[in-house]
Design a protein around this motif. Structure first.
Motif, PDB file in Angstrom:
ATOM      1  N   GLY A  60       0.988  -1.153  -0.246  1.00 38.78           N
ATOM      2  CA  GLY A  60       0.008  -0.131   0.057  1.00 38.78           C
ATOM      3  C   GLY A  60       0.809   1.317  -0.017  1.00 38.78           C
ATOM      4  O   GLY A  60       0.390   2.277  -0.835  1.00 38.78           O
ATOM      5  N   THR A  61       1.804   1.296   0.984  1.00 42.40           N
ATOM      6  CA  THR A  61       2.737   2.339   1.001  1.00 42.40           C
ATOM      7  C   THR A  61       3.619   2.503  -0.416  1.00 42.40           C
ATOM      8  O   THR A  61       3.506   3.693  -0.949  1.00 42.40           O
ATOM      9  N   TYR A  62       3.999   1.556  -1.053  1.00 37.30           N
ATOM     10  CA  TYR A  62       4.833   1.712  -2.194  1.00 37.30           C
ATOM     11  C   TYR A  62       3.719   1.952  -3.399  1.00 37.30           C
ATOM     12  O   TYR A  62       4.177   3.033  -4.372  1.00 37.30           O
ATOM     13  N   LEU A  63       2.547   1.756  -3.437  1.00 38.53           N
ATOM     14  CA  LEU A  63       1.495   2.169  -4.337  1.00 38.53           C
ATOM     15  C   LEU A  63       1.309   3.711  -4.355  1.00 38.53           C
ATOM     16  O   LEU A  63       1.481   4.477  -5.356  1.00 38.53           O
ATOM     17  N   GLU A  64       1.307   4.228  -3.004  1.00 39.37           N
ATOM     18  CA  GLU A  64       1.194   5.723  -2.769  1.00 39.37           C
ATOM     19  C   GLU A  64       2.411   6.328  -3.345  1.00 39.37           C
ATOM     20  O   GLU A  64       2.276   7.394  -4.104  1.00 39.37           O
ATOM     21  N   LEU A  66       4.243   5.288  -5.763  1.00 36.13           N
ATOM     22  CA  LEU A  66       4.242   5.149  -7.424  1.00 36.13           C
ATOM     23  C   LEU A  66       3.234   6.169  -7.699  1.00 36.13           C
ATOM     24  O   LEU A  66       3.405   6.755  -8.824  1.00 36.13           O
ATOM     25  N   PHE A  67       1.997   6.412  -6.939  1.00 29.83           N
ATOM     26  CA  PHE A  67       1.304   7.272  -7.544  1.00 29.83           C
ATOM     27  C   PHE A  67       1.792   8.871  -7.447  1.00 29.83           C
ATOM     28  O   PHE A  67       1.198   9.476  -8.241  1.00 29.83           O
ATOM     29  N   ARG A  68       2.537   8.980  -6.654  1.00 28.66           N
ATOM     30  CA  ARG A  68       3.187  10.211  -6.501  1.00 28.66           C
ATOM     31  C   ARG A  68       4.136  10.450  -7.811  1.00 28.66           C
ATOM     32  O   ARG A  68       3.973  11.591  -8.455  1.00 28.66           O
ATOM     33  N   LEU A  69       4.583   9.493  -8.201  1.00 30.07           N
ATOM     34  CA  LEU A  69       5.307   9.680  -9.579  1.00 30.07           C
ATOM     35  C   LEU A  69       4.349   9.736 -10.621  1.00 30.07           C
ATOM     36  O   LEU A  69       4.476  10.735 -11.743  1.00 30.07           O
ATOM     37  N   SER A  83      13.034  12.876 -11.314  1.00 34.74           N
ATOM     38  CA  SER A  83      13.994  12.009 -10.798  1.00 34.74           C
ATOM     39  C   SER A  83      14.317  12.177  -9.323  1.00 34.74           C
ATOM     40  O   SER A  83      14.810  11.485  -8.374  1.00 34.74           O
ATOM     41  N   ALA A  84      14.120  13.652  -8.981  1.00 37.19           N
ATOM     42  CA  ALA A  84      14.104  13.770  -7.335  1.00 37.19           C
ATOM     43  C   ALA A  84      13.132  13.176  -6.737  1.00 37.19           C
ATOM     44  O   ALA A  84      13.338  12.459  -5.605  1.00 37.19           O
ATOM     45  N   ILE A  85      12.137  12.941  -7.071  1.00 34.01           N
ATOM     46  CA  ILE A  85      10.822  12.066  -6.609  1.00 34.01           C
ATOM     47  C   ILE A  85      11.524  10.593  -6.683  1.00 34.01           C
ATOM     48  O   ILE A  85      11.236   9.948  -5.497  1.00 34.01           O
ATOM     49  N   ILE A  89      11.692   8.520  -3.294  1.00 34.21           N
ATOM     50  CA  ILE A  89      10.689   7.050  -2.776  1.00 34.21           C
ATOM     51  C   ILE A  89      11.695   5.818  -2.855  1.00 34.21           C
ATOM     52  O   ILE A  89      11.323   4.887  -2.933  1.00 34.21           O
ATOM     53  N   ASP A  90      12.966   5.988  -3.365  1.00 34.11           N
ATOM     54  CA  ASP A  90      13.786   4.997  -3.403  1.00 34.11           C
ATOM     55  C   ASP A  90      13.334   3.916  -4.367  1.00 34.11           C
ATOM     56  O   ASP A  90      13.020   2.777  -4.091  1.00 34.11           O
ATOM     57  N   TYR A  91      13.173   4.606  -5.649  1.00 34.19           N
ATOM     58  CA  TYR A  91      12.380   3.693  -6.595  1.00 34.19           C
ATOM     59  C   TYR A  91      13.195   2.164  -6.857  1.00 34.19           C
ATOM     60  O   TYR A  91      12.344   1.580  -6.952  1.00 34.19           O
ATOM     61  N   SER A  92      14.351   2.379  -7.154  1.00 34.32           N
ATOM     62  CA  SER A  92      15.053   1.074  -7.523  1.00 34.32           C
ATOM     63  C   SER A  92      15.111  -0.208  -6.270  1.00 34.32           C
ATOM     64  O   SER A  92      14.762  -1.085  -6.596  1.00 34.32           O
ATOM     65  N   PHE A  93      14.863   0.304  -5.158  1.00 35.28           N
ATOM     66  CA  PHE A  93      14.669  -0.717  -4.000  1.00 35.28           C
ATOM     67  C   PHE A  93      13.299  -0.928  -3.931  1.00 35.28           C
ATOM     68  O   PHE A  93      12.881  -2.093  -3.758  1.00 35.28           O
ATOM     69  N   LEU A  94      12.339   0.008  -4.087  1.00 33.21           N
ATOM     70  CA  LEU A  94      10.886  -0.355  -4.191  1.00 33.21           C
ATOM     71  C   LEU A  94      10.630  -1.202  -5.431  1.00 33.21           C
ATOM     72  O   LEU A  94       9.903  -2.253  -4.970  1.00 33.21           O
ATOM     73  N   LYS A  95      11.146  -1.099  -6.599  1.00 37.17           N
ATOM     74  CA  LYS A  95      10.763  -2.084  -7.358  1.00 37.17           C
ATOM     75  C   LYS A  95      11.298  -3.702  -7.313  1.00 37.17           C
ATOM     76  O   LYS A  95      10.761  -4.579  -7.531  1.00 37.17           O
ATOM     77  N   ASP A  96      12.666  -3.790  -6.527  1.00 37.82           N
ATOM     78  CA  ASP A  96      12.979  -4.961  -6.261  1.00 37.82           C
ATOM     79  C   ASP A  96      11.887  -5.602  -5.167  1.00 37.82           C
ATOM     80  O   ASP A  96      11.433  -6.875  -5.051  1.00 37.82           O
ATOM     81  N   ASP A  97      11.953  -4.668  -4.091  1.00 31.47           N
ATOM     82  CA  ASP A  97      10.939  -5.143  -2.756  1.00 31.47           C
ATOM     83  C   ASP A  97       9.730  -5.429  -3.175  1.00 31.47           C
ATOM     84  O   ASP A  97       9.136  -6.474  -2.878  1.00 31.47           O
ATOM     85  N   LEU A  98       9.176  -4.770  -4.329  1.00 30.29           N
ATOM     86  CA  LEU A  98       7.960  -5.353  -4.570  1.00 30.29           C
ATOM     87  C   LEU A  98       7.808  -6.553  -5.129  1.00 30.29           C
ATOM     88  O   LEU A  98       6.887  -7.304  -4.727  1.00 30.29           O
ATOM     89  N   LYS A  99       8.653  -6.980  -6.031  1.00 28.08           N
ATOM     90  CA  LYS A  99       8.682  -8.292  -6.451  1.00 28.08           C
ATOM     91  C   LYS A  99       8.874  -9.320  -5.436  1.00 28.08           C
ATOM     92  O   LYS A  99       8.185 -10.397  -5.273  1.00 28.08           O
ATOM     93  N   ASP A 100       9.757  -8.999  -4.406  1.00 32.54           N
ATOM     94  CA  ASP A 100       9.920  -9.950  -3.321  1.00 32.54           C
ATOM     95  C   ASP A 100       8.755 -10.016  -2.325  1.00 32.54           C
ATOM     96  O   ASP A 100       8.283 -11.024  -2.085  1.00 32.54           O
TER      97      ASP A 100
END
Ligand SMILES: Nc1ncnc2c1ncn2[C@@H]1O[C@H](COP(=O)(O)OP(=O)(O)OP(=O)(O)O)[C@@H](O)[C@H]1O
Ligand SMILES: [Mg+2]
Length: 287
Positions: A60-64, A66-69, A83-85, A89-100
Motif C-alpha cells: 500500500g505504501t509503495y503504491l502511494e 508510485l502514484f506520487r510519481l 528524478s528527485a521524486i 521514494i527509493d525507486y530502485s529498492f521499491l521495484k525489487d522489494d515489490l517483486k519479493d
C-alpha cells in the motif's frame, strides 16, 4: 448357572454397553483430535497470514509512492523533479522489494491453501465407508495437518515404496497415522528424526512410523495398546491414542505392533492392512 456367570441375554446387554462405550470413546477421541488439529492449524495459518498482511501494508505504501510519481507525470513535472521524486521514494529498492513481497505473499497463500485442502481431506471424519484410497496421499495430508507438532521436534523422512490403493476408511487410517506421529514427536526430547516408511508385502500394505526418541521400556511394551495406559503426566495424555488406533486397525482386519527401532534407540510402529477387505467387513456398517 452361577451368579458370576451372566446368562446370554445379560451377556448381550453387556456386549451392547461395551459397544456403546467403545463408540463414545471413538467419538471423544475424534473430538480431541479435532481440537488438537484446530490449535495446530490456527498456528500454521496464522504465520503466513501475518506476513501476507504486513506485506499488503508495505505494498500500500509503495503504491502511494508510485502514484506520487505518476501524478507528477500527469502534472507535467520536469525531468529533474521526476528524478528527485524517484530518489526520494527509493525507486530502485521499491521495484525489487515489490517483486519479493509479491512472491513471498503468493507463497504464504499457497501454504494456507495446502493446509485448508489437507483439513478438507481430514474432515471426512464421518465418512465411514470402506473405499479404495491412496495411503501416501493420506499420509501427506496427515503430515501437513500435524506439521506444527512435528517441526520443532524432528525432521520427517519419507521412505515411500510402491503401494496400490488400499480398501480402507481413509479418515480413520489418517487418525491412526496421526496418533503415531504425535506419539513419536512426544518421545523425542530435543530434536530427532521420524521415518515414515511404506511398502507392499504380498496382499498387505505396510506403514511404519519410526522415531529415535526415548523408546518404550521392555515392561511397558505389552501394555501400550491398553485403554488409558499412559506414561505421560496427568492432564497430558489420556492413554487412548494407541488403544483406539488398535481398534481401528483391527476393524480393518489388519495388525499394529510396536518394537524397538532397528537403529538401537527409539520405537518403530508397524501397521499392516490387507489391500482388500473380506466381503463381510466391507459391507457391514460400524463406527
Ligand atoms: N513412539 C513412542 N515412543 C515412546 N513411547 C511411546 C511411543 N508411542 C507410545 N508410547 C507410550 O505408549 C503410551 C500410550 O500411548 P497412547 O498414544 O495410547 O497414549 P498417550 O500418548 O499417553 O495419550 P493420548 O491419549 O494423548 O494419545 C504413551 O504414554 C507412551 O508411554
Ligand atoms: Mg498418544
Amino acid at each position: 448357572m452361577s451368579d458370576t456367570n451372566p446368562n446370554s441375554s445379560q451377556q448381550d446387554q453387556l456386549n451392547a454397553r461395551l459397544e456403546q462405550a467403545n463408540r463414545q470413546l471413538l467419538q471423544s477421541e475424534k473430538l480431541a483430535a479435532i481440537g488438537q488439529l484446530a490449535a495446530g492449524v490456527a498456528h500454521e495459518i496464522n504465520n503466513p497470514v501475518g506476513y501476507v498482511y504486513s506485506n499488503l501494508q508495505s505494498l500500500g505504501t509503495y503504491l502511494e509512492d508510485l502514484f506520487r510519481l505518476t501524478d507528477a507525470v500527469d502534472a507535467g513535472a520536469s525531468l529533474e523533479d521526476l528524478s528527485a521524486i524517484k530518489k526520494n521514494i527509493d525507486y530502485s529498492f521499491l521495484k525489487d522489494d515489490l517483486k519479493d513481497l509479491l512472491a513471498e505473499s503468493r507463497e504464504g497463500i499457497e501454504r494456507v491453501k495446502t493446509i485448508i485442502s489437507a483439513m478438507k481431506d481430514f474432515s471426512h471424519i464421518d465418512d465411514e465407508e470402506f473405499k479404495l484410497a491412496d495411503l501416501h496421499r493420506g499420509i501427506e495430508t496427515t503430515l501437513n495437518v500435524v506439521n506444527n507438532e512435528l517441526k520443532y521436534k524432528a525432521t520427517v523422512v519419507k521412505e515411500f515404496g510402491e503401494l496400490p490403493e488400499v480398501e480402507c476408511i481413509s479418515s480413520q487410517i489418517n487418525q491412526v497415522v496421526m496418533n503415531l506421529l504425535v506419539n513419536a514427536a512426544h518421545a523425542i526430547d530435543d530434536f530427532g528424526e521420524i521415518i515414515v516408511r511404506t511398502r507392499c508385502d504380498g496382499n498387505w500394505a505396510v506403514v511404519e512410523v519410526e522415531d529415535n526418541g526415548k523408546g518404550i521400556a521392555e515392561e511397558n511394551l505389552h501394555r501400550i495398546f491398553e485403554p488409558f495406559f499412559t506414561t505421560k503426566p496427568v492432564g497430558k495424555g489420556t492413554g487412548l491414542g494407541l488403544s483406539l488406533s488398535f481398534n481401528i486397525v483391527q476393524k480393518h482386519n489388519g495388525s499394529i505392533t510396536a518394537e524397538h527401532a532397528s537403529a538401537g534407540k527409539g520405537t518403530c510402529f508397524r501397521i499392516s492392512l490387507p489391500l482388500t477387505q473380506p466381503e463381510a467387513t466391507a459391507d457391514s456398517e460400524w463406527g
